[in-house]
Design a protein around this motif. Structure first.
Motif, PDB file in Angstrom:
ATOM      1  N   LEU B  66     -53.467 -31.798  31.355  1.00 15.63           N
ATOM      2  CA  LEU B  66     -52.473 -32.855  31.169  1.00 15.63           C
ATOM      3  C   LEU B  66     -51.237 -32.600  32.030  1.00 15.63           C
ATOM      4  N   ARG B  67     -50.852 -31.323  32.171  1.00 17.10           N
ATOM      5  CA  ARG B  67     -49.699 -31.012  33.034  1.00 17.10           C
ATOM      6  C   ARG B  67     -49.990 -31.428  34.474  1.00 17.10           C
ATOM      7  N   ILE B  68     -51.203 -31.130  34.927  1.00 18.72           N
ATOM      8  CA  ILE B  68     -51.577 -31.503  36.292  1.00 18.72           C
ATOM      9  C   ILE B  68     -51.624 -33.021  36.430  1.00 18.72           C
ATOM     10  N   LEU B  69     -52.169 -33.673  35.399  1.00 20.04           N
ATOM     11  CA  LEU B  69     -52.277 -35.124  35.400  1.00 20.04           C
ATOM     12  C   LEU B  69     -50.902 -35.791  35.479  1.00 20.04           C
ATOM     13  N   ILE B  70     -49.952 -35.277  34.691  1.00 20.68           N
ATOM     14  CA  ILE B  70     -48.583 -35.815  34.708  1.00 20.68           C
ATOM     15  C   ILE B  70     -48.009 -35.722  36.112  1.00 20.68           C
ATOM     16  N   ARG B  71     -48.237 -34.584  36.769  1.00 27.29           N
ATOM     17  CA  ARG B  71     -47.708 -34.416  38.127  1.00 27.29           C
ATOM     18  C   ARG B  71     -48.386 -35.375  39.098  1.00 27.29           C
ATOM     19  N   GLU B  72     -49.675 -35.611  38.887  1.00 24.68           N
ATOM     20  CA  GLU B  72     -50.387 -36.581  39.734  1.00 24.68           C
ATOM     21  C   GLU B  72     -49.815 -37.975  39.570  1.00 24.68           C
ATOM     22  N   ARG B  73     -49.556 -38.352  38.333  1.00 20.85           N
ATOM     23  CA  ARG B  73     -49.006 -39.678  38.071  1.00 20.85           C
ATOM     24  C   ARG B  73     -47.634 -39.821  38.728  1.00 20.85           C
ATOM     25  N   LEU B  74     -46.823 -38.763  38.621  1.00 25.42           N
ATOM     26  CA  LEU B  74     -45.481 -38.815  39.216  1.00 25.42           C
ATOM     27  C   LEU B  74     -45.568 -38.936  40.729  1.00 25.42           C
ATOM     28  N   TYR B  86     -49.342 -43.930  29.776  1.00 24.31           N
ATOM     29  CA  TYR B  86     -50.666 -43.476  30.187  1.00 24.31           C
ATOM     30  C   TYR B  86     -51.246 -42.511  29.144  1.00 24.31           C
ATOM     31  N   LEU B  87     -50.393 -41.583  28.685  1.00 25.62           N
ATOM     32  CA  LEU B  87     -50.848 -40.586  27.717  1.00 25.62           C
ATOM     33  C   LEU B  87     -51.084 -41.205  26.343  1.00 25.62           C
ATOM     34  N   VAL B  88     -50.165 -42.096  25.925  1.00 29.64           N
ATOM     35  CA  VAL B  88     -50.292 -42.724  24.602  1.00 29.64           C
ATOM     36  C   VAL B  88     -51.545 -43.599  24.545  1.00 29.64           C
ATOM     37  N   ASP B  89     -51.883 -44.247  25.675  1.00 31.67           N
ATOM     38  CA  ASP B  89     -53.092 -45.066  25.741  1.00 31.67           C
ATOM     39  C   ASP B  89     -54.332 -44.253  25.397  1.00 31.67           C
TER      40      ASP B  89
END
Lengths: 180, 158
Positions: B66-74, B86-89
């Motif tokens: 999830l940490r990596i995913l957050i950085r990808e989204r940013l 995105y995460l709440v979905d």
């Protein structure tokens, strides 16, 4: 009115006590996270097959086109509870009314192949989720996790943990309801 | 001996928390602004495996993903709000440490205000009763002067 003021602490402790007893005796599990996917269409994914396995991979569209009730099971060879539920899945695979699809979560290819050869392959489809990204899209917290998807491609139930004993019974009941 | 133990424990408390976080070097973004946003977000996101820990400090595999995913989204240009959405979905509101204001959490959000108002009401009631300027009993002073006059008259007669 003033005479009854002394009853206020008693009443308060009764109210708090009732909630506490309810919290202790209720068989709800506060650490169980409700799935965000319930009553929603299945997420987008397109998984390739496991290299060396004849069972095909699958995508969201594949499932939607089937128009059948499907069971999606996340599993991994490194997951001990998955071994425990494997017999339940074999039993489930004998039911022709449903499609049982597996998603191999963050596994080493050879280990996954050995697993399916040794224990038997109950799945009609096996998708390879090596990165774990599809797992996140399904909101899984670990393996095993199993979803029941209805004919319209909507997620109706999610089971976290192995499908054994009482849980498997509950699962089968809910599945039968869906097949009606 | 005990003194030394005490000293050691005290020093342990002085170790800055930042040095023991779980974010691994290979996850860190080169863009410092984005990285600090990523850290902000992951401090507010609950780890779904070790549930009372933010993903920022959790060592579990899903937390790392999830940490990596957050950085990808940013990096893809998402705003903080979009990343949370995105995460709440996928994981529901459970994943947020700060519950959003909805119908089901309204009581949670307004309880402090409710309790405070109740306290004010009780306090005002109690103070009113105890106040010496309570009008119903003390406002009428005409009687007092009469009593005083009659007392003084008695005194003068003696």
């Amino acid at each position: 009115m003033r005479r009854f003021v002394f009853l206020v602490p008693l009443a308060l402790s009764l109210i708090i006590g009732t909630f506490s007893v309810w919290g202790l005796l209720n068989d709800r599990n506060p650490s169980e996270i409700p799935s965000a996917l319930i009553n929603r269409s299945i997420p987008k994914f397109d998984l390739s097959p496991l290299p060396g396995l004849r069972t095909p991979g699958f995508s969201r569209d594949d499932l939607l086109n089937l128009k059948k009730v499907s069971v999606i099971n996340f599993f991994a060879s490194w997951c001990l509870p998955c071994r425990a539920e494997h017999q339940s899945l074999i039993k489930l695979s004998q039911n022709n009314e449903i499609v049982l699809a597996g998603i191999n979560y963050k596994d080493i290819n050879k280990d996954a192949l050995d697993w399916l050869t040794d224990l038997g392959n109950p799945y009609t489809y096996v998708g390879n989720d090596f990165s774990g990204r599809t797992g996140i899209d399904w909101g899984i917290t670990g393996v095993p996790e199993t979803f029941i998807v209805n004919r319209d491609g909507k997620v109706v139930h999610r089971f976290s943990g192995p499908l054994v004993g009482v849980k498997f019974k509950e699962f089968k009941e809910l599945l039968t309801q869906e097949l009606r | 001996m005990n003194f030394i133990k005490l000293l050691l424990v005290t020093f342990l408390y002085l170790v800055p928390v930042d040095t023991i976080l779980a974010v691994e070097p290979d996850e860190v973004l080169t863009d410092l602004k984005l990285e600090s946003r990523a850290r902000d977000i992951s401090a507010n996101v609950r780890c779904v495996v070790c549930q009372n820990e933010p993903i920022d400090t959790s060592n579990s595999g899903v937390a790392r993903d999830l940490r990596i995913l957050i950085r990808e989204r940013l990096l893809a240009g998402d705003s903080n709000k979009e990343v949370y959405k995105y995460l709440v979905d996928r994981y529901g509101n459970f994943i947020l440490f700060k519950p959003p204001l909805t119908l089901s959490t309204a009581l949670l959000w307004f309880m402090p205000l409710l309790v405070f108002s109740l306290g004010v009401v009780i306090l005002v009631g109690v103070l009113k009763k105890a106040s010496p300027s309570n009008k119903s009993r003390f406002s009428d002073t005409s009687n007092d002067t009469k009593v005083l006059d009659s007392l003084e008259n008695k005194k003068g007669k003696k």
